[in-house]
Design a protein around this motif. Sequence first.
Motif, PDB file in Angstrom:
ATOM      1  N   GLY A 131      60.045  -1.510  72.876  1.00  0.00           N
ATOM      2  CA  GLY A 131      61.141  -1.267  73.830  1.00  0.00           C
ATOM      3  C   GLY A 131      62.436  -1.878  73.332  1.00  0.00           C
ATOM      4  O   GLY A 131      62.459  -3.000  72.835  1.00  0.00           O
ATOM      5  N   ASN A 132      63.521  -1.144  73.471  1.00  0.00           N
ATOM      6  CA  ASN A 132      64.825  -1.591  72.951  1.00  0.00           C
ATOM      7  C   ASN A 132      65.591  -2.495  73.913  1.00  0.00           C
ATOM      8  O   ASN A 132      65.420  -2.357  75.115  1.00  0.00           O
ATOM      9  N   PRO A 133      66.438  -3.377  73.406  1.00  0.00           N
ATOM     10  CA  PRO A 133      66.673  -3.696  71.990  1.00  0.00           C
ATOM     11  C   PRO A 133      65.487  -4.483  71.427  1.00  0.00           C
ATOM     12  O   PRO A 133      65.270  -5.648  71.800  1.00  0.00           O
ATOM     13  N   ARG A 158      59.233   0.192  61.586  1.00  0.00           N
ATOM     14  CA  ARG A 158      58.499   1.124  60.732  1.00  0.00           C
ATOM     15  C   ARG A 158      59.019   2.555  60.875  1.00  0.00           C
ATOM     16  O   ARG A 158      58.978   3.337  59.919  1.00  0.00           O
ATOM     17  N   LEU A 159      59.527   2.879  62.059  1.00  0.00           N
ATOM     18  CA  LEU A 159      60.091   4.214  62.228  1.00  0.00           C
ATOM     19  C   LEU A 159      61.302   4.379  61.296  1.00  0.00           C
ATOM     20  O   LEU A 159      61.467   5.434  60.663  1.00  0.00           O
ATOM     21  N   ASP A 160      62.103   3.339  61.192  1.00  0.00           N
ATOM     22  CA  ASP A 160      63.259   3.387  60.282  1.00  0.00           C
ATOM     23  C   ASP A 160      62.788   3.516  58.832  1.00  0.00           C
ATOM     24  O   ASP A 160      63.348   4.264  58.039  1.00  0.00           O
ATOM     25  N   ASN A 162      59.934   4.820  57.807  1.00  0.00           N
ATOM     26  CA  ASN A 162      59.409   6.177  57.595  1.00  0.00           C
ATOM     27  C   ASN A 162      60.551   7.177  57.424  1.00  0.00           C
ATOM     28  O   ASN A 162      60.493   8.086  56.577  1.00  0.00           O
ATOM     29  N   ARG A 163      61.603   6.997  58.246  1.00  0.00           N
ATOM     30  CA  ARG A 163      62.765   7.894  58.146  1.00  0.00           C
ATOM     31  C   ARG A 163      63.405   7.790  56.753  1.00  0.00           C
ATOM     32  O   ARG A 163      63.751   8.810  56.144  1.00  0.00           O
ATOM     33  N   ALA A 164      63.550   6.565  56.261  1.00  0.00           N
ATOM     34  CA  ALA A 164      64.177   6.351  54.944  1.00  0.00           C
ATOM     35  C   ALA A 164      63.307   6.960  53.842  1.00  0.00           C
ATOM     36  O   ALA A 164      63.802   7.623  52.921  1.00  0.00           O
ATOM     37  N   ASN A 187      68.222  -5.460  62.077  1.00  0.00           N
ATOM     38  CA  ASN A 187      68.063  -5.021  63.466  1.00  0.00           C
ATOM     39  C   ASN A 187      67.616  -3.560  63.511  1.00  0.00           C
ATOM     40  O   ASN A 187      68.047  -2.752  62.675  1.00  0.00           O
ATOM     41  N   HIS A 188      66.791  -3.194  64.497  1.00  0.00           N
ATOM     42  CA  HIS A 188      66.494  -1.783  64.751  1.00  0.00           C
ATOM     43  C   HIS A 188      67.682  -1.208  65.526  1.00  0.00           C
ATOM     44  O   HIS A 188      67.640  -1.036  66.750  1.00  0.00           O
ATOM     45  N   SER A 189      68.764  -0.986  64.788  1.00  0.00           N
ATOM     46  CA  SER A 189      70.003  -0.502  65.407  1.00  0.00           C
ATOM     47  C   SER A 189      70.821   0.127  64.292  1.00  0.00           C
ATOM     48  O   SER A 189      70.392   0.144  63.131  1.00  0.00           O
ATOM     49  N   ARG A 231      69.625   7.971  62.954  1.00  0.00           N
ATOM     50  CA  ARG A 231      68.618   9.007  63.209  1.00  0.00           C
ATOM     51  C   ARG A 231      68.142   9.002  64.670  1.00  0.00           C
ATOM     52  O   ARG A 231      67.925  10.058  65.261  1.00  0.00           O
ATOM     53  N   GLY A 232      67.969   7.799  65.228  1.00  0.00           N
ATOM     54  CA  GLY A 232      67.505   7.703  66.621  1.00  0.00           C
ATOM     55  C   GLY A 232      68.488   8.404  67.551  1.00  0.00           C
ATOM     56  O   GLY A 232      68.091   9.187  68.430  1.00  0.00           O
ATOM     57  N   ALA A 233      69.783   8.147  67.337  1.00  0.00           N
ATOM     58  CA  ALA A 233      70.812   8.763  68.181  1.00  0.00           C
ATOM     59  C   ALA A 233      70.823  10.279  67.978  1.00  0.00           C
ATOM     60  O   ALA A 233      71.008  11.044  68.936  1.00  0.00           O
ATOM     61  N   VAL A 235      68.283  12.196  67.226  1.00  0.00           N
ATOM     62  CA  VAL A 235      67.131  12.788  67.938  1.00  0.00           C
ATOM     63  C   VAL A 235      67.429  12.852  69.440  1.00  0.00           C
ATOM     64  O   VAL A 235      67.160  13.870  70.097  1.00  0.00           O
ATOM     65  N   ILE A 236      68.028  11.783  69.962  1.00  0.00           N
ATOM     66  CA  ILE A 236      68.361  11.781  71.401  1.00  0.00           C
ATOM     67  C   ILE A 236      69.339  12.922  71.710  1.00  0.00           C
ATOM     68  O   ILE A 236      69.178  13.652  72.689  1.00  0.00           O
ATOM     69  N   LYS A 237      70.327  13.118  70.829  1.00  0.00           N
ATOM     70  CA  LYS A 237      71.330  14.165  71.056  1.00  0.00           C
ATOM     71  C   LYS A 237      70.640  15.538  71.084  1.00  0.00           C
ATOM     72  O   LYS A 237      70.922  16.378  71.926  1.00  0.00           O
ATOM     73  N   LEU A 241      66.094  13.239  74.786  1.00  0.00           N
ATOM     74  CA  LEU A 241      65.083  12.189  74.997  1.00  0.00           C
ATOM     75  C   LEU A 241      64.956  11.442  73.683  1.00  0.00           C
ATOM     76  O   LEU A 241      65.170  12.023  72.619  1.00  0.00           O
ATOM     77  N   SER A 242      64.544  10.169  73.736  1.00  0.00           N
ATOM     78  CA  SER A 242      64.438   9.460  72.463  1.00  0.00           C
ATOM     79  C   SER A 242      63.140   9.822  71.747  1.00  0.00           C
ATOM     80  O   SER A 242      62.217  10.395  72.343  1.00  0.00           O
ATOM     81  N   SER A 243      63.095   9.471  70.467  1.00  0.00           N
ATOM     82  CA  SER A 243      61.946   9.811  69.614  1.00  0.00           C
ATOM     83  C   SER A 243      60.663   9.325  70.271  1.00  0.00           C
ATOM     84  O   SER A 243      60.583   8.166  70.695  1.00  0.00           O
ATOM     85  N   ALA A 244      59.653  10.160  70.310  1.00  0.00           N
ATOM     86  CA  ALA A 244      58.384   9.727  70.908  1.00  0.00           C
ATOM     87  C   ALA A 244      57.235   9.957  69.927  1.00  0.00           C
ATOM     88  O   ALA A 244      56.471   9.046  69.618  1.00  0.00           O
TER      89      ALA A 244
HETATM   90  C1  LMR Z   1      64.933   5.459  67.860  1.00  0.00           C
HETATM   91  O1  LMR Z   1      65.168   4.819  66.827  1.00  0.00           O
HETATM   92  O2  LMR Z   1      64.559   6.642  67.834  1.00  0.00           O
HETATM   93  C2  LMR Z   1      65.121   4.807  69.209  1.00  0.00           C
HETATM   94  O3  LMR Z   1      65.073   3.417  69.086  1.00  0.00           O
HETATM   95  C3  LMR Z   1      66.390   5.260  69.838  1.00  0.00           C
HETATM   96  C4  LMR Z   1      66.531   4.764  71.255  1.00  0.00           C
HETATM   97  O4  LMR Z   1      67.635   4.253  71.578  1.00  0.00           O
HETATM   98  O5  LMR Z   1      65.575   4.883  72.056  1.00  0.00           O
END
Ligand code: LMR
Length: 333
Positions: A131-133, A158-160, A162-164, A187-189, A231-233, A235-237, A241-244
């Motif tokens: 859960g963020n942050p 790890r999501l970051d 995997n994306r990289a 940071n995961h940001s 990338r997270g932003a 996906v939300i756009k 919804l955020s990445s699931a």
């Molecule tokens: C993500 O990296 O996909 C999420 O952390 C984005 C978010 O703000 O839920």
Amino acid sequence: MEKEPVRVCVTGAAGQIAYSLLLRIARGDMFGADQPVVLHLLDLDFMMESLNGVVMELDDCALPLLVEAVATSDVAVAFKDIDVAILVGAFPRKEGMERADLLKRNVSIFKSAGEALSAHAKKTVKVLVVGNPANTNCLICQRSASGIPAENFTCLTRLDQNRAQVQIAKRCDVNAQNVSNVIIWGNHSSTQFPDVRFTQVQVGETSHQATDLIKDDIWLKGDFIKTVQTRGAAVIKARKLSSAMSAAQAIVDHIRDWTCGTSGDSWTSMGIVSDGSYGVPAGLIYSMPVRISPGGAYQIVQNLEINDFAREMMDNTAKELLEERELALQFLA
Ligand code: LMR
Ligand code: NAD
């Protein structure tokens, strides 16, 4: 003889990440095809009807490894004797909400989670905060959980990673599995530093440095980093919804590696309590490259060269985490 079941708690269990995650855990993707599991599923009171529906579905999957799935809104039940805690449930950012407001809501959630883990979970529990942050929620949880070692608290980057890995794989026209030793620092940001200076790419029988294969410093220092950071932003756009699905995959990867270990000389990135390595302020939850032994002991990969560019990127994301920590601690006081 059948193994003792692993007790795994997932919070936010009626949410969208959990919906992609629970089946993966229950069918053996996380702990192996011979490891029975008991799922402790926590969500808020008003989500219990929906969560009971998720449990009905898990039952209806007729899975051989799922001993039991318990749905509850009581942390004492959710955290009782658990081996692994996957803390997904968090207060979501709402339109117009300041970062301070988001932190304030989450500080109280993760302080309570830390206290409840301390009271009810095994002292050896492995904790993954999603859960963020995520980094700062993890910090608050760790500091509130007396009696549980600090190294048992991690957050998901790890999501970051995997994306990289996928961005590099596409660029080199190989499968993502042929790309190893990407690092996510910090940071995961959007301040994170995806670092591929040590990344290896396997092409046929030969292993290459990613930087030698790609030969495009402008892309590596520019669009590549930006794509991963945002990338997270993105996906939300697109999804509203955020990445699931990808978050669930990353959670499986993180816990599987933390339990089974990394292979050979390779490493993975996790948000962990900094011990001051690489000049990162001690005590912050900061994503670092680690090697993990089977069973879960991990060591930070040492002696990687930090050049001026890396130093600036690493300090910048540490600065953001220091600011988050200061704000969060004000709310804790
Ligand atoms: C993500 O990296 O996909 C999420 O952390 C984005 C978010 O703000 O839920
Ligand atoms: P969601 O809104 O679909 O589900 C969240 C669930 O948590 C809801 O069912 C809600 O009722 C529950 N919840 C809220 N507070 C709770 C509490 N105190 N205790 C127990 N349950 C609680 O959200 P989601 O898409 O599943 O995402 C969950 C979190 O994960 C968000 O904070 C999101 O930003 C974060 N996330 C992190 C990463 C990462 O890589 N670190 C990636 C994707 C999403």
